[in-house]
Write an enzyme that holds these catalytic residues in place. Structure first.
Site, PDB file in Angstrom:
ATOM      1  N   ARG A  89     -25.680  10.205 -13.718  1.00  0.00           N
ATOM      2  CA  ARG A  89     -24.727  10.260 -12.594  1.00  0.00           C
ATOM      3  C   ARG A  89     -24.893  11.596 -11.875  1.00  0.00           C
ATOM      4  NH1 ARG A  89     -18.595  10.075 -14.682  1.00  0.00           N
ATOM      5  NH2 ARG A  89     -18.735   7.834 -14.431  1.00  0.00           N
ATOM      6  N   PRO A  90     -24.953  11.631 -10.545  1.00  0.00           N
ATOM      7  CA  PRO A  90     -25.035  12.930  -9.868  1.00  0.00           C
ATOM      8  C   PRO A  90     -23.768  13.754 -10.114  1.00  0.00           C
ATOM      9  CG  PRO A  90     -25.015  11.103  -8.268  1.00  0.00           C
ATOM     10  CD  PRO A  90     -24.960  10.482  -9.628  1.00  0.00           C
ATOM     11  N   GLY A  91     -23.948  15.036 -10.353  1.00  0.00           N
ATOM     12  CA  GLY A  91     -22.791  15.926 -10.582  1.00  0.00           C
ATOM     13  C   GLY A  91     -22.039  15.597 -11.856  1.00  0.00           C
ATOM     14  N   THR A 117      -5.404  13.937 -13.899  1.00  0.00           N
ATOM     15  CA  THR A 117      -6.537  13.848 -14.825  1.00  0.00           C
ATOM     16  C   THR A 117      -7.066  15.232 -15.219  1.00  0.00           C
ATOM     17  OG1 THR A 117      -8.879  13.219 -14.832  1.00  0.00           O
ATOM     18  CG2 THR A 117      -7.909  13.509 -12.693  1.00  0.00           C
ATOM     19  N   ASP A 118      -7.740  15.291 -16.362  1.00  0.00           N
ATOM     20  CA  ASP A 118      -8.404  16.541 -16.773  1.00  0.00           C
ATOM     21  C   ASP A 118      -9.587  16.868 -15.857  1.00  0.00           C
ATOM     22  OD1 ASP A 118     -10.098  14.484 -17.637  1.00  0.00           O
ATOM     23  OD2 ASP A 118     -10.279  15.208 -19.694  1.00  0.00           O
ATOM     24  N   GLU A 119     -10.050  15.853 -15.092  1.00  0.00           N
ATOM     25  CA  GLU A 119     -11.272  16.060 -14.305  1.00  0.00           C
ATOM     26  C   GLU A 119     -11.074  17.078 -13.191  1.00  0.00           C
ATOM     27  OE1 GLU A 119     -13.602  12.566 -13.561  1.00  0.00           O
ATOM     28  OE2 GLU A 119     -12.692  11.515 -15.234  1.00  0.00           O
ATOM     29  N   ALA A 126      -3.947   4.908  -7.565  1.00  0.00           N
ATOM     30  CA  ALA A 126      -5.076   5.756  -7.158  1.00  0.00           C
ATOM     31  C   ALA A 126      -6.343   4.929  -7.198  1.00  0.00           C
ATOM     32  CB  ALA A 126      -5.217   6.941  -8.123  1.00  0.00           C
ATOM     33  N   GLU A 127      -7.332   5.406  -6.477  1.00  0.00           N
ATOM     34  CA  GLU A 127      -8.704   4.983  -6.735  1.00  0.00           C
ATOM     35  C   GLU A 127      -9.129   5.858  -7.898  1.00  0.00           C
ATOM     36  OE1 GLU A 127     -10.704   2.648  -5.563  1.00  0.00           O
ATOM     37  OE2 GLU A 127      -9.200   1.862  -4.194  1.00  0.00           O
ATOM     38  N   TYR A 150     -13.791  11.887  -6.615  1.00  0.00           N
ATOM     39  CA  TYR A 150     -12.574  11.427  -7.303  1.00  0.00           C
ATOM     40  C   TYR A 150     -11.751  12.625  -7.774  1.00  0.00           C
ATOM     41  CZ  TYR A 150      -9.691  10.082 -11.327  1.00  0.00           C
ATOM     42  OH  TYR A 150      -8.652   9.952 -12.220  1.00  0.00           O
ATOM     43  N   LYS A 173      -7.996  13.949  -6.558  1.00  0.00           N
ATOM     44  CA  LYS A 173      -6.854  14.082  -7.478  1.00  0.00           C
ATOM     45  C   LYS A 173      -6.340  15.528  -7.455  1.00  0.00           C
ATOM     46  CE  LYS A 173      -5.220  11.455  -9.883  1.00  0.00           C
ATOM     47  NZ  LYS A 173      -4.144  10.443  -9.652  1.00  0.00           N
ATOM     48  N   ASP A 177       0.840  -1.194   0.000  1.00  0.00           N
ATOM     49  CA  ASP A 177       0.000   0.000   0.000  1.00  0.00           C
ATOM     50  C   ASP A 177       0.882   1.252   0.000  1.00  0.00           C
ATOM     51  OD1 ASP A 177      -1.762   2.051   0.799  1.00  0.00           O
ATOM     52  OD2 ASP A 177      -2.989   0.622   1.926  1.00  0.00           O
TER      53      ASP A 177
HETATM   54  P1  NAD Z   1      -6.713   1.736 -12.247  1.00  0.00           P
HETATM   55  O1  NAD Z   1      -7.828   1.879 -11.277  1.00  0.00           O
HETATM   56  O2  NAD Z   1      -6.867   0.825 -13.423  1.00  0.00           O
HETATM   57  O3  NAD Z   1      -5.386   1.268 -11.484  1.00  0.00           O
HETATM   58  C1  NAD Z   1      -5.021   1.770 -10.229  1.00  0.00           C
HETATM   59  C2  NAD Z   1      -3.985   0.836  -9.640  1.00  0.00           C
HETATM   60  O4  NAD Z   1      -3.580   1.380  -8.371  1.00  0.00           O
HETATM   61  C3  NAD Z   1      -4.515  -0.579  -9.375  1.00  0.00           C
HETATM   62  O5  NAD Z   1      -3.602  -1.546  -9.845  1.00  0.00           O
HETATM   63  C4  NAD Z   1      -4.655  -0.646  -7.852  1.00  0.00           C
HETATM   64  O6  NAD Z   1      -4.438  -1.943  -7.332  1.00  0.00           O
HETATM   65  C5  NAD Z   1      -3.554   0.331  -7.408  1.00  0.00           C
HETATM   66  N1  NAD Z   1      -3.830   0.912  -6.082  1.00  0.00           N
HETATM   67  C6  NAD Z   1      -4.996   1.445  -5.632  1.00  0.00           C
HETATM   68  N2  NAD Z   1      -4.854   1.857  -4.358  1.00  0.00           N
HETATM   69  C7  NAD Z   1      -3.572   1.585  -3.990  1.00  0.00           C
HETATM   70  C8  NAD Z   1      -2.821   1.794  -2.815  1.00  0.00           C
HETATM   71  N3  NAD Z   1      -3.370   2.356  -1.720  1.00  0.00           N
HETATM   72  N4  NAD Z   1      -1.529   1.413  -2.792  1.00  0.00           N
HETATM   73  C9  NAD Z   1      -0.956   0.830  -3.885  1.00  0.00           C
HETATM   74  N5  NAD Z   1      -1.626   0.597  -5.027  1.00  0.00           N
HETATM   75  C10 NAD Z   1      -2.916   0.982  -5.091  1.00  0.00           C
HETATM   76  O7  NAD Z   1      -6.389   3.215 -12.702  1.00  0.00           O
HETATM   77  P2  NAD Z   1      -5.833   3.762 -14.102  1.00  0.00           P
HETATM   78  O8  NAD Z   1      -6.989   4.004 -15.001  1.00  0.00           O
HETATM   79  O9  NAD Z   1      -4.716   2.907 -14.543  1.00  0.00           O
HETATM   80  O10 NAD Z   1      -5.293   5.183 -13.643  1.00  0.00           O
HETATM   81  C11 NAD Z   1      -3.940   5.347 -13.215  1.00  0.00           C
HETATM   82  C12 NAD Z   1      -3.706   6.793 -12.859  1.00  0.00           C
HETATM   83  O11 NAD Z   1      -4.004   7.626 -13.981  1.00  0.00           O
HETATM   84  C13 NAD Z   1      -4.604   7.297 -11.731  1.00  0.00           C
HETATM   85  O12 NAD Z   1      -3.840   8.137 -10.915  1.00  0.00           O
HETATM   86  C14 NAD Z   1      -5.697   8.077 -12.437  1.00  0.00           C
HETATM   87  O13 NAD Z   1      -6.198   9.106 -11.613  1.00  0.00           O
HETATM   88  C15 NAD Z   1      -4.951   8.623 -13.632  1.00  0.00           C
HETATM   89  N6  NAD Z   1      -5.738   8.879 -14.834  1.00  0.00           N
HETATM   90  C16 NAD Z   1      -6.556   7.917 -15.346  1.00  0.00           C
HETATM   91  C17 NAD Z   1      -7.266   8.176 -16.517  1.00  0.00           C
HETATM   92  C18 NAD Z   1      -8.145   7.132 -17.139  1.00  0.00           C
HETATM   93  O14 NAD Z   1      -8.856   7.439 -18.112  1.00  0.00           O
HETATM   94  N7  NAD Z   1      -8.135   5.889 -16.681  1.00  0.00           N
HETATM   95  C19 NAD Z   1      -7.134   9.412 -17.157  1.00  0.00           C
HETATM   96  C20 NAD Z   1      -6.279  10.378 -16.600  1.00  0.00           C
HETATM   97  C21 NAD Z   1      -5.580  10.094 -15.444  1.00  0.00           C
HETATM   98  P1  TYD Z   2     -16.087   6.656 -17.315  1.00  0.00           P
HETATM   99  O1  TYD Z   2     -15.491   5.650 -18.232  1.00  0.00           O
HETATM  100  O2  TYD Z   2     -16.599   6.218 -15.988  1.00  0.00           O
HETATM  101  O3  TYD Z   2     -15.009   7.827 -17.177  1.00  0.00           O
HETATM  102  P2  TYD Z   2     -15.155   9.318 -16.516  1.00  0.00           P
HETATM  103  O4  TYD Z   2     -16.331   9.367 -15.666  1.00  0.00           O
HETATM  104  O5  TYD Z   2     -13.871   9.393 -15.766  1.00  0.00           O
HETATM  105  O6  TYD Z   2     -15.204  10.255 -17.691  1.00  0.00           O
HETATM  106  O7  TYD Z   2     -17.293   7.366 -18.072  1.00  0.00           O
HETATM  107  C1  TYD Z   2     -17.101   8.015 -19.322  1.00  0.00           C
HETATM  108  C2  TYD Z   2     -18.412   8.692 -19.686  1.00  0.00           C
HETATM  109  O8  TYD Z   2     -19.398   7.669 -19.924  1.00  0.00           O
HETATM  110  C3  TYD Z   2     -18.982   9.543 -18.568  1.00  0.00           C
HETATM  111  O9  TYD Z   2     -19.626  10.675 -19.144  1.00  0.00           O
HETATM  112  C4  TYD Z   2     -20.019   8.650 -17.902  1.00  0.00           C
HETATM  113  C5  TYD Z   2     -20.527   7.802 -19.052  1.00  0.00           C
HETATM  114  N1  TYD Z   2     -20.960   6.437 -18.710  1.00  0.00           N
HETATM  115  C6  TYD Z   2     -22.215   5.980 -19.139  1.00  0.00           C
HETATM  116  O10 TYD Z   2     -22.976   6.706 -19.814  1.00  0.00           O
HETATM  117  N2  TYD Z   2     -22.577   4.708 -18.826  1.00  0.00           N
HETATM  118  C7  TYD Z   2     -21.792   3.879 -18.091  1.00  0.00           C
HETATM  119  O11 TYD Z   2     -22.208   2.713 -17.790  1.00  0.00           O
HETATM  120  C8  TYD Z   2     -20.505   4.357 -17.658  1.00  0.00           C
HETATM  121  C9  TYD Z   2     -19.588   3.479 -16.850  1.00  0.00           C
HETATM  122  C10 TYD Z   2     -20.134   5.636 -18.003  1.00  0.00           C
END
Ligand code: NAD
Ligand code: TYD
Length: 359
Positions: free
Chosen positions: A293-295, A135-137, A84-85, A161, A165, A60
């Site tokens: 989704r809320p918000g 993230t862009d979020e 990250a979560e 989330y 971040k 962790d």
């Molecule tokens: P993911 O949820 O697929 O992977 C996260 C990983 O982190 C998992 O393997 C999990 O086991 C590990 N993890 C979680 N909590 C932990 C802890 N306390 N200690 C150690 N390991 C832990 O996420 P992802 O989509 O690969 O995203 C990776 C990073 O990129 C994140 O920081 C996310 O915010 C960022 N990001 C993701 C996206 C996207 O579209 N997925 C876009 C922009 C930025």
């Molecule tokens: P998601 O993949 O959860 O990424 P993020 O919320 O980080 O952008 O969702 C992408 C978009 O798709 C978002 O606008 C929410 C929407 N969405 C649905 O419409 N249905 C779904 O079942 C999911 C998971 C997401």
């Protein structure tokens, strides 16, 4: 040799980054620290090009003693922080773990790096780097005519989330200004590609379509995201680590603006072509509008001029090509999908999230 600590390397983007790095760089040695939450899997690290240069540690990022020990043993000169979560919907139903991992975890990692990278008289080594993946979020939501997010756009997160971040981004920034820890941050748009956990939109739609299940569209489906193929993101991260200026933030994105319904439509068309014998064709008929989704952020868009002008990075895989590759990958990895289906946690989540939306 560069000694690298990668956190979250068993997740979607982290595992793609490890594949990318071992394929493209011969002088890297990687320790991958991952807690293996529901989102992480060692299966994502099968078939690495040079597995001897990858060492997996289950643990962790909030565990300071463990981090201390890893820094002592491996003398890292680079940290790439993915752990990250990462799922907005999960953060709405249970924000606490997001605060712990994303904020507290980033803080502990920064503290341990600072301690180990501090030299004589409290100076900090400048030949090291702490790279934070964000993230862009964090920038919030745009209206239809608004200009795209730039690195100077005000931070305005709307989900737990995104807020967690944003907090972690601020902590990373503060370690540069206060302690001169050489940090960099990339804020990236929505990624898609191999190994993405099927609770996010694109893999969820691919899996549901194959199985003839409803394709859940939140609200009117007119929300807009910018989508980037994950390999392009990995290249952007490595470019910033090598060439980016310490203390700087770089926005990363795919230069596209589809609505969610357009994305789902494209995926259905690819599957119509690839599965001509499917009883569920045309797959678009599986679309089902569910409660929003809320918000829910309406629109994200990224201005990527800075990384393009300063570092020469731009996306190379366009959305149609990326979706073709992604669908093909999921169709070719049925075992990987079956193992996720077998996870009880996954089934529980799907039920919990979508039952609520049917009401
Ligand atoms: P993911 O949820 O697929 O992977 C996260 C990983 O982190 C998992 O393997 C999990 O086991 C590990 N993890 C979680 N909590 C932990 C802890 N306390 N200690 C150690 N390991 C832990 O996420 P992802 O989509 O690969 O995203 C990776 C990073 O990129 C994140 O920081 C996310 O915010 C960022 N990001 C993701 C996206 C996207 O579209 N997925 C876009 C922009 C930025
Ligand atoms: P998601 O993949 O959860 O990424 P993020 O919320 O980080 O952008 O969702 C992408 C978009 O798709 C978002 O606008 C929410 C929407 N969405 C649905 O419409 N249905 C779904 O079942 C999911 C998971 C997401």
């Amino acid at each position: 040799m560069k000694y690298i600590l990668i956190t979250g390397g068993a997740g979607f983007i982290g595992s793609n980054f490890i594949h990318y790095l071992l394929e493209t760089e011969s002088k890297v040695d990687i320790v991958n620290l991952d807690a293996l939450t529901y989102a992480g899997s060692l299966e994502n690290l099968n078939n690495l090009p040079d597995p001897d240069r990858h060492h997996f540690v289950q643990g962790d990022i909030c565990n300071r003693d463990l981090l201390d020990q890893l820094f002592r043993e491996h003398k890292f000169d680079l940290v790439v922080h993915f752990a990250a979560e990462s799922h907005v919907d999960r953060s709405i139903l249970g924000p606490e773990e997001f605060i712990r991992t994303n904020i507290q975890g980033t803080f502990v990692l920064l503290e341990v790096a600072r301690k180990h990278w501090q030299g004589q008289e409290n100076t900090t080594r400048q030949d090291v780097r702490f790279h934070h993946i964000s993230t862009d979020e964090v920038y919030g939501s745009l209206l239809p005519g608004d200009p795209a997010f730039s690195e100077t756009t005000q931070i305005a997160p709307n989900s737990p989330y995104a807020a967690s971040k944003a907090a972690s981004d601020h902590l990373v920034r503060s370690y540069y200004h206060t302690y001169w820890l050489p940090v960099s941050i990339t804020n990236c748009s929505n990624n898609y590609g191999p190994y993405q956990f099927p609770e996010k939109l694109i893999p969820l739609i691919i899996l549901n379509t194959q199985d003839g299940k409803p394709l859940p569209i939140y609200g009117d489906g007119q929300q807009i995201r910018d989508w980037l193929y994950v390999e392009d993101h990995c290249r952007a991260i490595w470019t910033v680590i090598q060439k980016g200026t310490p203390g700087e933030v770089y926005n990363v994105g795919g230069n596209n603006q589809p609505t969610n319904l357009e994305i789902v439509n494209k995926i259905c068309q690819v599957l119509d072509e690839k599965l001509p014998g499917s009883p569920f064709r045309p797959h678009i008929n599986l679309v089902k509008h569910v409660k929003d989704r809320p918000g829910h952020d309406r629109r994200y868009a990224m201005n990527i001029q800075k990384i393009k002008d300063e570092l020469g990075w731009e996306p190379t895989v366009n959305l149609d090509e990326g979706l073709q590759k992604t669908v093909a990958w999921y169709l070719d990895h049925q075992d990987w999908i079956n193992h996720i289906h077998e996870k009880q946690d996954y089934q529980v989540w799907i039920q919990k999230n979508y039952q609520r939306k049917d009401q």
